[in-house]
Design a protein around this motif. Structure first.
Motif, PDB file in Angstrom:
ATOM      1  N   PHE A 155       0.820  -1.207   0.000  1.00  0.00           N
ATOM      2  CA  PHE A 155       0.000   0.000   0.000  1.00  0.00           C
ATOM      3  C   PHE A 155       0.859   1.264   0.000  1.00  0.00           C
ATOM      4  CE2 PHE A 155      -3.319  -2.982   0.934  1.00  0.00           C
ATOM      5  CZ  PHE A 155      -4.420  -2.421   0.308  1.00  0.00           C
ATOM      6  N   LYS A 156       2.049   1.183   0.565  1.00  0.00           N
ATOM      7  CA  LYS A 156       2.963   2.321   0.487  1.00  0.00           C
ATOM      8  C   LYS A 156       3.305   2.616  -0.976  1.00  0.00           C
ATOM      9  CE  LYS A 156       7.613   3.820   1.851  1.00  0.00           C
ATOM     10  NZ  LYS A 156       8.848   3.442   2.599  1.00  0.00           N
ATOM     11  N   ALA A 157       3.616   1.556  -1.739  1.00  0.00           N
ATOM     12  CA  ALA A 157       3.912   1.726  -3.168  1.00  0.00           C
ATOM     13  C   ALA A 157       2.680   2.191  -3.922  1.00  0.00           C
ATOM     14  CB  ALA A 157       4.435   0.404  -3.750  1.00  0.00           C
ATOM     15  N   LEU A 158       1.514   1.697  -3.508  1.00  0.00           N
ATOM     16  CA  LEU A 158       0.269   2.066  -4.181  1.00  0.00           C
ATOM     17  C   LEU A 158      -0.026   3.553  -4.007  1.00  0.00           C
ATOM     18  CD1 LEU A 158      -2.028   0.675  -5.783  1.00  0.00           C
ATOM     19  CD2 LEU A 158      -3.277   0.504  -3.626  1.00  0.00           C
ATOM     20  N   TYR A 159       0.228   4.073  -2.817  1.00  0.00           N
ATOM     21  CA  TYR A 159      -0.049   5.488  -2.561  1.00  0.00           C
ATOM     22  C   TYR A 159       0.972   6.409  -3.238  1.00  0.00           C
ATOM     23  CZ  TYR A 159      -3.854   4.650   0.702  1.00  0.00           C
ATOM     24  OH  TYR A 159      -5.061   4.282   1.261  1.00  0.00           O
ATOM     25  N   GLN A 160       2.046   5.851  -3.770  1.00  0.00           N
ATOM     26  CA  GLN A 160       3.035   6.651  -4.481  1.00  0.00           C
ATOM     27  C   GLN A 160       2.783   6.689  -5.984  1.00  0.00           C
ATOM     28  OE1 GLN A 160       6.719   4.810  -3.220  1.00  0.00           O
ATOM     29  NE2 GLN A 160       6.814   6.006  -1.325  1.00  0.00           N
ATOM     30  N   VAL A 161       1.789   5.941  -6.439  1.00  0.00           N
ATOM     31  CA  VAL A 161       1.459   5.898  -7.862  1.00  0.00           C
ATOM     32  C   VAL A 161       0.914   7.254  -8.319  1.00  0.00           C
ATOM     33  CG1 VAL A 161      -0.150   4.922  -9.562  1.00  0.00           C
ATOM     34  CG2 VAL A 161       1.044   3.419  -7.945  1.00  0.00           C
ATOM     35  N   GLN A 162       1.351   7.697  -9.500  1.00  0.00           N
ATOM     36  CA  GLN A 162       0.828   8.907 -10.123  1.00  0.00           C
ATOM     37  C   GLN A 162      -0.354   8.504 -11.002  1.00  0.00           C
ATOM     38  OE1 GLN A 162       2.129  12.049  -9.421  1.00  0.00           O
ATOM     39  NE2 GLN A 162       3.273  10.856  -7.894  1.00  0.00           N
ATOM     40  N   TRP A 163      -1.555   8.712 -10.486  1.00  0.00           N
ATOM     41  CA  TRP A 163      -2.747   8.224 -11.172  1.00  0.00           C
ATOM     42  C   TRP A 163      -3.089   9.090 -12.384  1.00  0.00           C
ATOM     43  CZ3 TRP A 163      -3.848   3.587  -9.566  1.00  0.00           C
ATOM     44  CH2 TRP A 163      -3.526   3.222  -8.264  1.00  0.00           C
ATOM     45  N   THR A 164      -3.586   8.424 -13.418  1.00  0.00           N
ATOM     46  CA  THR A 164      -4.011   9.106 -14.640  1.00  0.00           C
ATOM     47  C   THR A 164      -5.454   8.713 -14.948  1.00  0.00           C
ATOM     48  OG1 THR A 164      -3.170   7.290 -16.016  1.00  0.00           O
ATOM     49  CG2 THR A 164      -1.657   9.116 -15.571  1.00  0.00           C
ATOM     50  N   ARG A 165      -5.982   9.285 -15.999  1.00  0.00           N
ATOM     51  CA  ARG A 165      -7.362   8.976 -16.397  1.00  0.00           C
ATOM     52  C   ARG A 165      -7.516   7.476 -16.669  1.00  0.00           C
ATOM     53  NH1 ARG A 165     -10.508   9.303 -21.212  1.00  0.00           N
ATOM     54  NH2 ARG A 165      -8.587   9.576 -22.402  1.00  0.00           N
ATOM     55  N   LYS A 166      -8.618   6.913 -16.275  1.00  0.00           N
ATOM     56  CA  LYS A 166      -8.933   5.489 -16.434  1.00  0.00           C
ATOM     57  C   LYS A 166      -8.010   4.598 -15.617  1.00  0.00           C
ATOM     58  CE  LYS A 166     -11.040   5.893 -21.005  1.00  0.00           C
ATOM     59  NZ  LYS A 166     -11.066   5.400 -22.418  1.00  0.00           N
ATOM     60  N   SER A 167      -7.501   5.111 -14.504  1.00  0.00           N
ATOM     61  CA  SER A 167      -6.703   4.288 -13.595  1.00  0.00           C
ATOM     62  C   SER A 167      -7.228   4.486 -12.175  1.00  0.00           C
ATOM     63  CB  SER A 167      -5.219   4.651 -13.673  1.00  0.00           C
ATOM     64  OG  SER A 167      -4.977   5.931 -13.094  1.00  0.00           O
ATOM     65  N   GLY A 168      -6.783   3.628 -11.281  1.00  0.00           N
ATOM     66  CA  GLY A 168      -7.228   3.680  -9.899  1.00  0.00           C
ATOM     67  C   GLY A 168      -8.151   2.517  -9.576  1.00  0.00           C
ATOM     68  N   GLY A 169      -8.818   2.612  -8.460  1.00  0.00           N
ATOM     69  CA  GLY A 169      -9.731   1.553  -8.051  1.00  0.00           C
ATOM     70  C   GLY A 169     -10.133   1.695  -6.597  1.00  0.00           C
ATOM     71  N   TYR A 170     -10.818   0.688  -6.101  1.00  0.00           N
ATOM     72  CA  TYR A 170     -11.280   0.734  -4.716  1.00  0.00           C
ATOM     73  C   TYR A 170     -11.463  -0.681  -4.181  1.00  0.00           C
ATOM     74  CZ  TYR A 170     -15.734   0.238  -7.247  1.00  0.00           C
ATOM     75  OH  TYR A 170     -16.728  -0.169  -8.092  1.00  0.00           O
ATOM     76  N   CYS A 171     -11.578  -0.771  -2.880  1.00  0.00           N
ATOM     77  CA  CYS A 171     -11.783  -2.052  -2.205  1.00  0.00           C
ATOM     78  C   CYS A 171     -13.036  -1.986  -1.342  1.00  0.00           C
ATOM     79  CB  CYS A 171     -10.596  -2.407  -1.305  1.00  0.00           C
ATOM     80  SG  CYS A 171      -9.119  -2.934  -2.180  1.00  0.00           S
ATOM     81  N   TRP A 172     -13.820  -3.032  -1.408  1.00  0.00           N
ATOM     82  CA  TRP A 172     -14.943  -3.200  -0.505  1.00  0.00           C
ATOM     83  C   TRP A 172     -14.439  -3.795   0.797  1.00  0.00           C
ATOM     84  CZ3 TRP A 172     -19.081  -0.841  -2.142  1.00  0.00           C
ATOM     85  CH2 TRP A 172     -19.376  -0.791  -3.514  1.00  0.00           C
ATOM     86  N   GLY A 173     -15.124  -3.470   1.848  1.00  0.00           N
ATOM     87  CA  GLY A 173     -14.834  -4.087   3.129  1.00  0.00           C
ATOM     88  C   GLY A 173     -16.121  -4.388   3.857  1.00  0.00           C
ATOM     89  N   GLY A 174     -16.024  -5.201   4.897  1.00  0.00           N
ATOM     90  CA  GLY A 174     -17.219  -5.522   5.652  1.00  0.00           C
ATOM     91  C   GLY A 174     -16.886  -6.154   6.985  1.00  0.00           C
ATOM     92  N   SER A 175     -17.861  -6.142   7.865  1.00  0.00           N
ATOM     93  CA  SER A 175     -17.709  -6.785   9.173  1.00  0.00           C
ATOM     94  C   SER A 175     -19.080  -7.214   9.656  1.00  0.00           C
ATOM     95  CB  SER A 175     -17.073  -5.815  10.180  1.00  0.00           C
ATOM     96  OG  SER A 175     -17.989  -4.783  10.511  1.00  0.00           O
ATOM     97  N   ASN A 176     -19.095  -7.947  10.748  1.00  0.00           N
ATOM     98  CA  ASN A 176     -20.361  -8.462  11.267  1.00  0.00           C
ATOM     99  C   ASN A 176     -20.780  -7.810  12.578  1.00  0.00           C
ATOM    100  OD1 ASN A 176     -18.422  -9.579  12.948  1.00  0.00           O
ATOM    101  ND2 ASN A 176     -19.467 -11.563  13.136  1.00  0.00           N
ATOM    102  N   THR A 177     -20.143  -6.710  12.965  1.00  0.00           N
ATOM    103  CA  THR A 177     -20.487  -6.090  14.259  1.00  0.00           C
ATOM    104  C   THR A 177     -20.615  -4.565  14.141  1.00  0.00           C
ATOM    105  OG1 THR A 177     -18.110  -6.056  14.797  1.00  0.00           O
ATOM    106  CG2 THR A 177     -19.409  -7.899  15.643  1.00  0.00           C
ATOM    107  N   PRO A 178     -21.694  -3.998  13.680  1.00  0.00           N
ATOM    108  CA  PRO A 178     -22.826  -4.725  13.084  1.00  0.00           C
ATOM    109  C   PRO A 178     -22.507  -5.087  11.642  1.00  0.00           C
ATOM    110  CG  PRO A 178     -23.212  -2.392  12.989  1.00  0.00           C
ATOM    111  CD  PRO A 178     -21.904  -2.568  13.748  1.00  0.00           C
ATOM    112  N   THR A 179     -23.426  -5.777  11.002  1.00  0.00           N
ATOM    113  CA  THR A 179     -23.188  -6.175   9.616  1.00  0.00           C
ATOM    114  C   THR A 179     -23.160  -4.935   8.726  1.00  0.00           C
ATOM    115  OG1 THR A 179     -24.295  -8.284   9.983  1.00  0.00           O
ATOM    116  CG2 THR A 179     -24.039  -7.554   7.700  1.00  0.00           C
ATOM    117  N   THR A 180     -22.001  -4.672   8.142  1.00  0.00           N
ATOM    118  CA  THR A 180     -21.831  -3.489   7.303  1.00  0.00           C
ATOM    119  C   THR A 180     -21.027  -3.841   6.059  1.00  0.00           C
ATOM    120  OG1 THR A 180     -19.811  -2.871   8.501  1.00  0.00           O
ATOM    121  CG2 THR A 180     -21.870  -1.863   9.235  1.00  0.00           C
TER     122      THR A 180
END
Length: 200
Positions: A155-180
């Motif tokens: 993630f350190k390397a990921l945060y150093q990326v110089q993002w351009t158009r049509k690049s990048g992304g995201y991650c879903w997360g979840g837990s059960n306390t409460p369910t989110t």
């Protein structure tokens, strides 16, 4: 309080950044494994100089010598996977790791690299320019995964990326306390298009 956590997603890397990112991840991994091998060597040597060491206590003694390093559970698992003979896990007398036993990632003819464990998975495909990240659902799994040294380097390397158009992304997360379910983190223009970025 413990909770069941999970996280997964992927990032599309800019064309000019994909190879640099992959090299940074490979270098971080190789340097860390070499460092771990040196720590195992020191621990084994410290155990073998004991005149009163019994064969049935070799494993516990080597692991105890490594305890001050405060390695994560993930790295301890890597040690037992990579250096079982050195740690005395197979009933053999502990010995220092051989260079040929030390795993190493290489940049030669391997556009795709991955690191899997029972806890999380990292995959880097420099041809498709995609980073995959997945934390398997388990007790405090996301918290523990992000506390792991290698994951932090990714993630350190990921945060150093110089993002351009049509690049990048995201991650879903979840837990059960409460369910989110929520957007755990997002980067670049594609990350900005995440369906939501807060707990619901």
């Amino acid at each position: 309080m413990s909770e069941i956590q999970w996280e997964e997603g992927h990032y599309v890397l800019p064309r000019k950044e994909a190879v640099r990112f992959r090299r940074a991840v490979i270098q971080a991994y190789n340097e860390r494994i070499q460092w771990l091998a040196k720590q195992v060597t020191w621990a084994v040597n410290s155990v073998l100089v004991s005149e009163h060491m019994q064969a049935d206590s070799w494993q516990d003694s080597v692991l105890e010598a490594l305890r001050p390093l405060q390695l994560s559970a993930y790295e301890m698992d890597r040690l037992t996977d990579y250096f079982p003979y050195s740690l005395g896990l197979r009933g053999y007398r502990p010995r220092v790791p051989l260079q040929k036993e030390i795993p190493r990632w290489t940049t030669i003819n391997r556009p795709r690299i991955s690191l899997g464990s029972p806890y999380y998975y990292v995959g880097v495909d420099s041809e498709a320019r995609i980073l995959e990240w997945q934390v398997h659902a388990n007790e405090n799994a996301v918290t523990d995964a992000h506390a792991d040294w290698f994951a932090q380097q990714v993630f350190k390397a990921l945060y150093q990326v110089q993002w351009t158009r049509k690049s990048g992304g995201y991650c879903w997360g979840g837990s059960n306390t409460p369910t989110t379910t929520y957007c755990a983190h997002h980067l670049g223009p594609l990350g900005d298009s995440a369906p939501f970025s807060a707990e619901q």
